[in-house]
Scaffold this motif. Structure first.
Motif, PDB file in Angstrom:
ATOM      1  N   ARG A 380      30.482  48.978  61.815  1.00 45.24           N
ATOM      2  CA  ARG A 380      29.282  49.355  61.067  1.00 45.24           C
ATOM      3  C   ARG A 380      29.577  50.461  60.045  1.00 45.24           C
ATOM      4  N   ASN A 381      28.901  50.352  58.900  1.00 43.89           N
ATOM      5  CA  ASN A 381      28.829  51.439  57.918  1.00 43.89           C
ATOM      6  C   ASN A 381      30.204  51.975  57.504  1.00 43.89           C
ATOM      7  N   TYR A 383      33.530  51.793  54.366  1.00 40.82           N
ATOM      8  CA  TYR A 383      33.835  51.596  52.962  1.00 40.82           C
ATOM      9  C   TYR A 383      35.223  50.986  52.791  1.00 40.82           C
ATOM     10  N   TYR A 400      30.926  49.788  49.416  1.00 37.80           N
ATOM     11  CA  TYR A 400      30.308  49.879  50.737  1.00 37.80           C
ATOM     12  C   TYR A 400      30.327  48.492  51.366  1.00 37.80           C
ATOM     13  N   GLY A 402      29.488  47.748  54.747  1.00 41.20           N
ATOM     14  CA  GLY A 402      28.340  47.494  55.609  1.00 41.20           C
ATOM     15  C   GLY A 402      28.709  47.206  57.039  1.00 41.20           C
ATOM     16  N   THR A 403      28.285  46.041  57.543  1.00 42.47           N
ATOM     17  CA  THR A 403      28.439  45.699  58.957  1.00 42.47           C
ATOM     18  C   THR A 403      29.109  44.341  59.098  1.00 42.47           C
ATOM     19  N   ASP A 426      37.897  50.403  55.664  1.00 39.78           N
ATOM     20  CA  ASP A 426      37.526  51.587  56.448  1.00 39.78           C
ATOM     21  C   ASP A 426      38.309  52.791  55.956  1.00 39.78           C
ATOM     22  N   ARG A 430      36.069  55.736  59.736  1.00 39.22           N
ATOM     23  CA  ARG A 430      34.852  55.993  60.503  1.00 39.22           C
ATOM     24  C   ARG A 430      34.657  55.022  61.653  1.00 39.22           C
TER      25      ARG A 430
END
Length: 443
Positions: A380-381, A383, A400, A402-403, A426, A430
């Motif tokens: 999730r979330n 880049y 970005y 996303g998921t 990523d 994160r």
């Protein structure tokens, strides 16, 4: 904790990827407890030889060989040389040739890096070793690594070698260990050995025998002082395939492993309580236990009735072949034949995402980047960044992403005016991934 004599470990990449982020290097660690001058001298000799041949080397000696510095140095390394003590839990060995049982550890100046099955563990935090996929591990003079401690052969040498190797094998490593003096296996590679098989044939002790433990083949001669677990085709990197250590990238990875509420501590396998109504009463079916076999990735989940009725002690068992999320249907029948069922999603094992760049295609000034989550949990979330040149902070585009659910892929597109470049999914690290070293692709 207890620890034995000299441990000299070398972690070497068999499948090389050239990275513009300078995440490829050879790490050398020695004499972490400042009490083994011979280990320091041998490691320095290896370091000097490698540097003279053009290798990029990061050296940690004595008090600088902290847990943090060792782990940061391991991030993305082509090779890691560790010279010092190997540790084991007090009570897990009798110091006199008895059975040796895991966990085993590498010893830092300020603590321990333990094996936790296929993972490493520091304190209560477990994580996969941050090596590149395919990295071999070579240990020289390491207590337990070949089934020996000083002049004593442990009672269960093959089992001991298997367990010592797992914290490296979990990241796809090959494992070679020897108790003979000198770093002969390294010099065999530097003198032209093409792979571990060829280097083994050149060595003082040639390993010819093997046996299987828990489905894994362990190579070791009877009463031998050398051992191997993995792929004999593994190789040593060439000097032009190593670049200088990138402390900022390593620090960024290390921060994801230590920030609050972000650890790989093992959670409960499932949390499930099911209340159902039969013809005469309401009964509760509650999670009872989980038996997890890390060697086969099989897990058996058991529930039982807990309301004191005659059904108390009955169990429902499900066995799965891999980690992930599963929908379980529990069906019970009361004494009058009334059937009641409940569906529930439960967590099996310790699922985590694993993001990779599976494709990069350029059409005119448009760049298409395909990202896949090959793990077992949702990412999730995050880049994805693409850039040109040596520095990822210049000439870049950031997307970005996303998921992504397990097994899902997404194709991103952006304007990109350069012919070549590098993509990292990523980018800010994160996402807690199963592997943190397969996020980069050059084109």
């Amino acid at each position: 904790m207890r620890y034995g004599k000299i441990v000299l470990a070398v972690f070497i990449l068999s499948s090389i990827i050239t990275l513009p982020l300078a995440e490829a290097h050879i790490l050398i660690i020695a004499n972490s407890r400042s009490d083994m001058g011979e280990a320091y001298d041998e490691a320095r000799k290896v370091a000097t030889t490698l540097k003279n041949k053009g290798y990029q080397v990061l050296e940690l000696y004595n008090g600088s060989a902290t847990v943090k510095n060792i782990l940061k140095g391991m991030y993305g390394a082509d090779a890691v040389i560790y010279a010092g003590h190997g540790g084991y839990m007090k009570g897990n060995y009798d110091d006199n040739g008895g059975d040796a049982s895991p966990p085993f550890s590498l010893v830092a100046s300020d603590g321990y890096i333990w094996g936790d099955g296929e993972m490493m563990r520091v304190g209560n935090t477990s994580f996969y070793a941050p090596f590149k996929d395919g990295i071999p591990v070579i240990l020289l003079h390491a207590c337990f690594s070949t089934g020996w401690v000083d002049e004593y052969e442990v009672k269960n040498p093959v089992e001991t070698i298997y367990h010592f190797s797992r914290m490296f094998m979990g990241s796809g490593a090959n494992y070679y260990a020897t108790a003979w003096d000198g770093a002969e296996i390294i010099y065999d590679f530097l003198n032209g050995a093409a792979n571990f098989q060829e280097a083994n044939q050149r060595n003082w002790e040639v390993i010819n025998n093997s046996s299987v433990y828990n489905g894994t083949r362990v190579w070791r001669n009877e009463h031998g002082y050398a051992a191997f677990v993995g792929d004999w085709n593994g190789t040593f990197p060439r000097a032009n395939q190593t670049t200088s250590y990138d402390d900022a990238a390593a620090e960024e990875w290390y921060a994801t492993k230590t920030r609050p509420n972000f650890t790989d501590n093992r959670p409960p396998v499932c949390d499930f309580t099911y209340a159902y109504s039969g013809s005469t009463s309401i009964r509760t079916l509650t999670f009872q236990s989980a038996a997890y076999d890390p060697d086969s990735d099989d897990i058996t989940l058991k529930w039982k009735f807990g309301d004191g009725s005659t059904a108390t002690g009955s169990t429902v068992t499900h066995t799965y072949a891999r980690e992930g999320y599963y929908t379980v249907t529990l069906t019970v029948t009361d004494s009058k034949g009334v059937i009641s069922g409940k569906r529930k999603t439960v967590k099996v094992g310790y699922p985590r995402p694993d993001l990779v760049v599976t494709g990069v295609r350029k059409s005119g000034s448009t760049l298409y980047i395909t990202v896949r989550n090959q793990g077992t949990d949702t990412a999730r979330n995050f880049y994805t960044r693409v850039w040109y040149g040596k520095y990822s902070t210049r000439n870049y585009k950031q997307l970005y992403t996303g998921t992504l659910t397990p097994g899902a892929s997404v194709t991103l597109k952006t304007y990109y005016g350069y012919r070549r470049g590098t993509v990292k999914v990523d980018y800010f690290n994160r996402v807690p991934e199963k592997s943190e070293t397969n996020n980069i692709r050059t084109f």
